[in-house]
Design an enzyme around this catalytic site. Structure first.
Site, PDB file in Angstrom:
ATOM      1  N   TYR A   1       0.802  -1.185   0.104  1.00  0.00           N
ATOM      2  CA  TYR A   1      -0.186  -0.040   0.054  1.00  0.00           C
ATOM      3  C   TYR A   1       0.733   1.246  -0.036  1.00  0.00           C
ATOM      4  O   TYR A   1       0.671   2.116  -0.797  1.00  0.00           O
ATOM      5  CB  TYR A   1      -1.020  -0.076   1.343  1.00  0.00           C
TER       6      TYR A   1
ATOM      7  N   LYS B   1       1.048   3.792  -2.955  1.00  0.00           N
ATOM      8  CA  LYS B   1       0.525   5.352  -2.816  1.00  0.00           C
ATOM      9  C   LYS B   1       2.004   6.198  -3.090  1.00  0.00           C
ATOM     10  O   LYS B   1       1.905   7.353  -3.423  1.00  0.00           O
ATOM     11  CB  LYS B   1      -0.078   5.738  -1.381  1.00  0.00           C
TER      12      LYS B   1
END
Ligand SMILES: NC(=O)c1ccc[n+]([C@@H]2O[C@H](COP(=O)([O-])OP(=O)(O)OC[C@H]3O[C@@H](n4cnc5c(N)ncnc54)[C@H](O)[C@@H]3O)[C@@H](O)[C@H]2O)c1
Length: 396
Positions: free
Chosen positions: A207, A211
């Site tokens: 994640y 991002k």
């Protein structure tokens, strides 16, 4: 190693919002520009995407929700308001798994086919997931097993695929379709990053990497999007109370607070509606108390009397404490750049100028030479025919 910091402000060349002029989050957002905009939101069946859809639809935008979940997606679209003043306003749900290229390709074609404006004005690559198997569970990316066995399967990397590769696909498609939305219309990509795109997020490496990748995508596109008239902005929410945030996460955050969906929506709406915001990033945090007034590059309350307010830079008014949730980040990206960026952006600008001159000269040659010759040929042909007709008439 030394990297030359040339100290030149490239914002005029990148057509991004001026560095010295941060987003004034204290002024009211000009929502009228949302009317008749066709906006595609991936992952719009839940959480932040669904909240964007409701807000923008209520101000006259045509909303296309694309999601892997058809039940929630259809329900969100069915609940969207259609203001009476605009009978042409249309909302649609299109089922789409963003990790499947053909789904996304078909999605954009379908949106353009159904769009009441005949094109797409804004794209929000919002669909996202997080790792359910993490360091905390002792399974997943950081805890590989049986890799000493022959034929061990490759890691799935679903989070990277959904939150980065699929986002890159969406942006790629947007770069094709946005410039075809019609002369003079706004073109906007609103990327949904995360605070995890600028800070470490231990336990969720995929994640966090995805991002950070989205942040990188925004930083690069901000410098060149102008070539297609596309403005590119980034929203970076902190942990936000949506279905994505599991109870364990909420537990870890107990007492620290989470970002509120309405602040995320306010910040995103400002960037969607204010067409002068180009190449900007807004972080949305848990509402934080700010002691006393501010000055210089301080912040101030958007509207008095409200509990939490989106804030911006500006001069503080007084000494009262207040709570603020939205902050501009990375505002100086193109202010101090190193040699490559400096030369590249200038080269891009020079190429556009050269292409303009090449096109102009090509037109001159086309009209001044070929077109003239064609017209002369046509005139000669007309004269020949007239002379021939004259001869025939004499014979009769
Ligand atoms: N909630 C948070 O704490 C938080 C914080 C920072 C950033 N974000 C980002 O905000 C965005 C929206 O998240 P949210 O909090 O609203 O989560 P959410 O779970 O409420 O919504 C995500 C949506 O994406 C859809 N989706 C997932 N995989 C998909 C796929 N392959 N194809 C199509 N649709 C798919 C889901 O069905 C869901 O409707 C995400 O990009 C997320 O990373 C969320």
């Amino acid at each position: 190693m030394t990297t030359p910091n040339l100290g030149f402000d490239l914002t005029p060349l990148t057509r991004t919002s001026p560095v010295g002029k941060p987003i004034d989050l204290t002024s009211p957002t000009p929502l009228t520009s949302l009317r008749n905009k066709t906006i595609l939101i991936t992952g719009g069946a839940s959480g932040i995407g669904a909240a964007f859809a409701a807000r923008w639809a209520s101000h006259g935008a045509n909303i296309f929700v694309a999601d892997i979940n058809p039940v929630s997606g259809a329900a969100v679209v069915a609940s969207l308001p259609t203001p009476l003043f605009d009978k042409g306003q249309k909302h649609h749900f299109v089922k789409c798994d963003v990790t499947v290229w053909d789904d996304q390709l078909r999605l954009f074609q379908e949106v353009v086919r159904l769009s009441p404006t005949g094109g797409i004005d804004a794209v929000v690559p919002n669909a996202g997931i997080y790792e359910k198997r993490s360091t905390a569970t002792g399974r997943g990316y950081e805890d590989p097993v049986r890799l000493d066995q022959p034929g061990a399967p490759e890691p799935r990397l679903d989070v990277l695929k959904t939150n980065l590769v699929a986002v890159a696909w969406t942006v790629h498609l947007a770069m094709f379709w946005l410039p075809r939305n019609g002369e003079g219309r706004d073109r906007h990509i609103l990327l949904i990053g995360s605070i995890a795109g600028i800070t470490p997020l231990p336990g969720l490496p995929e994640y966090c990497a995805a991002k950070h990748g989205v942040t990188g995508l925004w930083r690069a596109l901000s410098g060149t999007g102008w070539r297609h008239g596309v403005r590119c902005n980034l929203l970076l929410p902190y942990f936000t109370d949506t279905p994505m945030l599991p109870w364990q996460g909420m537990g870890l955050l107990a007492g620290a607070g989470v970002a509120e969906v309405r602040d995320v929506v306010e910040a995103g709406t400002r960037m969607m509606a204010d067409e002068g915001i180009r190449g900007k990033a807004l972080a949305v945090t848990a509402p934080a108390g700010v002691e006393g007034g501010t000055d210089g590059d301080g912040t101030r309350v958007l509207a008095e009397g409200e509990e939490v307010k989106v804030v911006g830079t500006g001069t503080g008014k007084d000494g009262r404490g207040r709570r603020e949730a939205v902050w501009e980040v990375m505002a100086g990206d193109y202010e101090h750049v190193e040699a490559f960026v400096w030369r590249f952006v200038r080269l891009m600008n020079a190429l556009i100028v050269i292409r303009g001159w090449v096109g102009f000269l090509a037109d001159c040659v086309r009209f001044g030479w070929f077109r003239r010759r064609e017209e002369e040929k046509a005139t000669r042909e007309r004269r020949r025919r007239r002379a021939e007709e004259g001869r025939k008439n004499k014979t009769w």
